[in-house]
Write an enzyme that holds these catalytic residues in place. Structure first.
Site, PDB file in Angstrom:
ATOM      1  N   ASP A 195       0.841  -1.196   0.000  1.00  0.00           N
ATOM      2  CA  ASP A 195       0.000   0.000   0.000  1.00  0.00           C
ATOM      3  C   ASP A 195       0.881   1.253   0.000  1.00  0.00           C
ATOM      4  OD1 ASP A 195      -2.731   1.108   0.371  1.00  0.00           O
ATOM      5  OD2 ASP A 195      -1.864   1.927   2.214  1.00  0.00           O
ATOM      6  N   GLU A 250       1.641  -0.611  -5.030  1.00  0.00           N
ATOM      7  CA  GLU A 250       0.668   0.413  -5.409  1.00  0.00           C
ATOM      8  C   GLU A 250       1.454   1.720  -5.510  1.00  0.00           C
ATOM      9  OE1 GLU A 250      -3.104   3.052  -3.981  1.00  0.00           O
ATOM     10  OE2 GLU A 250      -1.504   2.487  -2.631  1.00  0.00           O
TER      11      GLU A 250
HETATM   12  C1  NOJ Z   1      -4.554   2.790  -1.037  1.00  0.00           C
HETATM   13  C2  NOJ Z   1      -5.644   1.868  -0.633  1.00  0.00           C
HETATM   14  O1  NOJ Z   1      -5.987   1.055  -1.739  1.00  0.00           O
HETATM   15  C3  NOJ Z   1      -6.779   2.728  -0.161  1.00  0.00           C
HETATM   16  O2  NOJ Z   1      -7.954   1.993   0.029  1.00  0.00           O
HETATM   17  C4  NOJ Z   1      -6.343   3.414   1.104  1.00  0.00           C
HETATM   18  O3  NOJ Z   1      -7.357   4.302   1.518  1.00  0.00           O
HETATM   19  C5  NOJ Z   1      -5.057   4.222   0.885  1.00  0.00           C
HETATM   20  N1  NOJ Z   1      -4.086   3.494   0.132  1.00  0.00           N
HETATM   21  C6  NOJ Z   1      -4.432   4.621   2.200  1.00  0.00           C
HETATM   22  O4  NOJ Z   1      -3.918   3.518   2.871  1.00  0.00           O
END
Ligand code: NOJ
Length: 518
Positions: A195, A250
């Site tokens: 993440d 991500e």
């Molecule tokens: C990306 C995640 O996919 C999302 O759902 C989240 O709110 C943010 N990162 C913060 O962790």
């Protein structure tokens, strides 16, 4: 010499948002046992792996991306013993399990932050003792990225105030996360989805961002060079385990070259390419996205995404289920791996009419209702029956399901050969039989009208009509070679918002796929 292709390189990976997948204990929230009991459904769907979004101990201020204990399961979702049973059964069904890891921030309920509130160990987070707000950064969810404690100090949170950002310049953080990575690898996970992977380091001086956007090159908030050392260390850990353990980041960057740095040979295995998810329903845009992705340095491990727990479901984005089904065939014909999001196999649309009082996404609260947030794609799945809770739970689902989902339950669709669920199963099964046999690079087939995109990878030809009217794309003698269509064909013509896969050697001529020899 044969080269080894790791499992993830061309896998179909299905994202499970556990709170909304299936509830086993009647509290209205999904859990690991609910997921375990539906594993045969996922096996039969034909996915290679599951990506399980956070199930760790958490107040769920941001759907679990606010972790209070990285080594435990939230009681709402089950126990560590449930997790162990789950992973054993996932593997027993021949699938893999990838889990989310959230290193950029903890929950404010994490013992470290609780301690920081007492004034101890504040160097684990990013605290400043300034008289005014330390800089001009905005939270991703709206409002300032800084919150002031009663003692006058400010702490940084790129997301909600309940998600304080960690200070990755403190070696203790690095060590702790290496231990967490090992903890889950020891329990058997096949990989991690990281993440906010580009966020861990911020500009050392926390300089103002000024006119830059957060993910622009040179932004002080994301994509600082120091982050790469962390992933080099994680890669060594992953490689020290057997069985092609992997990590997918991500990473949001505006420049594709910045993205490519995360997949250097000694770093992450994959980064998400969100370009398809961002592209409008347009032949030119889809082609541009594919060309850009496959022409970039991330092409060594391409990834494709149409929907996720963070985006408006693509049925709604394209304003049509037909187009969404066509987009699936387009995506699955591309080289690399495809990430699916739970419920897309049922053709679910975004739920756009949730009452304000049930909304839970912090984006809704932090923008004071200006943005609806992501609850509309997180509504619990409809499994069976004719009315809510549609077999999801015996209690009341944490978000209300539309009554119209009665026609879209998994059970209803299993009995209908034309259903979206059956279509997904067919597409995934066919993709599996073709896997490893197709050349990497798609060859564009030109000569079709501008609203039609056609490409071939060896014996697979995919033709998609992005327009609204039927187009003659193959001659009548070739219709028998259609391996799969996203919807009914119109004689020899491909209707608007439809796609076909043709298998075999197709003889092509301008404006027509003439004949395919199976
Ligand atoms: C990306 C995640 O996919 C999302 O759902 C989240 O709110 C943010 N990162 C913060 O962790």
């Amino acid at each position: 010499m044969t080269t080894h292709t790791p499992w993830w390189r061309d896998a179909v990976i299905y994202e499970v948002y556990p709170r909304s997948f299936a509830d086993s204990d009647g509290d209205g929230e999904g859990d690991l046992e609910g997921l375990r009991s539906h594993l045969p459904y996922l096996r039969d769907l034909g996915v290679d792996a599951l990506w399980l979004s956070p199930f760790y101990r958490s107040p769920l201020a941001d759907g679990g991306y606010d972790v209070a204990d990285y080594r435990d399961v939230d009681p709402r979702f089950g126990t560590l013993a449930d997790f162990d049973r789950l992973i054993a059964e996932v593997h027993g069904h021949g699938m893999r399990l990838v889990v989310d890891i959230v290193p950029n921030h903890t929950s404010s309920a994490h013992p470290w932050f609780q301690e920081a509130l007492t004034g101890v160990g504040r160097d684990r987070y990013i605290f400043r003792n300034d008289t005014g707000i330390p800089n001009d950064w905005q939270s991703n969810f709206g409002g300032p990225a800084w919150t002031r404690l009663p003692d006058g100090e400010w702490y940084l949170h790129l997301y909600t105030p309940a998600q304080p950002d960690l200070n990755w310049r403190n070696p203790e953080i690095r060590k702790e996360f290496e231990d967490i990575v090992r903890f889950w690898l020891d329990r058997g996970v096949d990989g991690f989805r990281i993440d906010v992977a580009a966020g861990l380091f911020k500009d050392e001086h926390l300089s103002d961002i000024g006119d830059l956007t957060p993910h622009a090159a040179g932004s002080p908030m994301y994509d600082r060079p120091e982050v790469h050392d962390v992933y080099r260390d994680w890669r060594l850990i992953l490689d020290s385990y057997p069985g092609d353990r992997m990590a997918v980041g991500e990473v949001w960057t505006e420049a594709p070259d910045d993205l490519a740095r995360y997949v250097r040979p000694d770093e992450l295995h994959q980064v998400f390419r969100f370009d398809l998810q961002k592209a409008p329903w347009s032949a030119a845009e889809f082609r541009r996205v594919v060309e850009e992705s496959l022409g970039s340095a991330t092409a060594a491990a391409p990834t494709w995404v149409l929907s996720s727990h963070d985006s408006v479901r693509h049925v709604t984005r394209y304003s049509s289920l037909d187009r969404a089904r066509a987009a699936l065939l387009f995506m699955l014909a591309l080289p690399g791996s495809a990430y699916l999001y739970q419920g897309e196999e049922l053709g679910l649309a975004e739920v756009t009419d949730l009452p304000d009082e049930v909304r839970q996404d912090p984006i809704w609260f932090q923008t004071h209702g200006a943005q609806p947030g992501r609850d509309g794609c997180r509504v619990p799945l409809p499994w069976s029956g004719t009315e809510p809770p549609f077999g999801f739970s015996t209690g009341e689902p944490w978000l209300p399901q539309p009554r119209s989902w009665a026609a879209q339950t998994a059970a209803a669709q299993l009995g209908d050969p034309t259903s979206t669920l059956k279509f997904y199963r067919q597409a995934l099964a066919l993709r599996r039989t073709l896997r490893g046999t197709l050349p990497e690079q798609p060859e564009w087939l030109d000569g079709f009208p501008p609203e039609v995109l056609a490409f071939r990878r060896g014996s697979l030809t995919c033709v998609t009509n992005f327009g609204d009217v039927p187009v003659s794309v193959f001659t009548s003698s070739s219709t028998g070679t259609v391996a799969l269509a996203s919807g009914p064909l119109d004689g020899d013509r491909l209707p608007g918002g439809a796609a076909v896969w043709l298998t075999g050697e197709c003889l092509l001529s301008p404006r027509a796929v003439r004949r395919c020899v199976p």
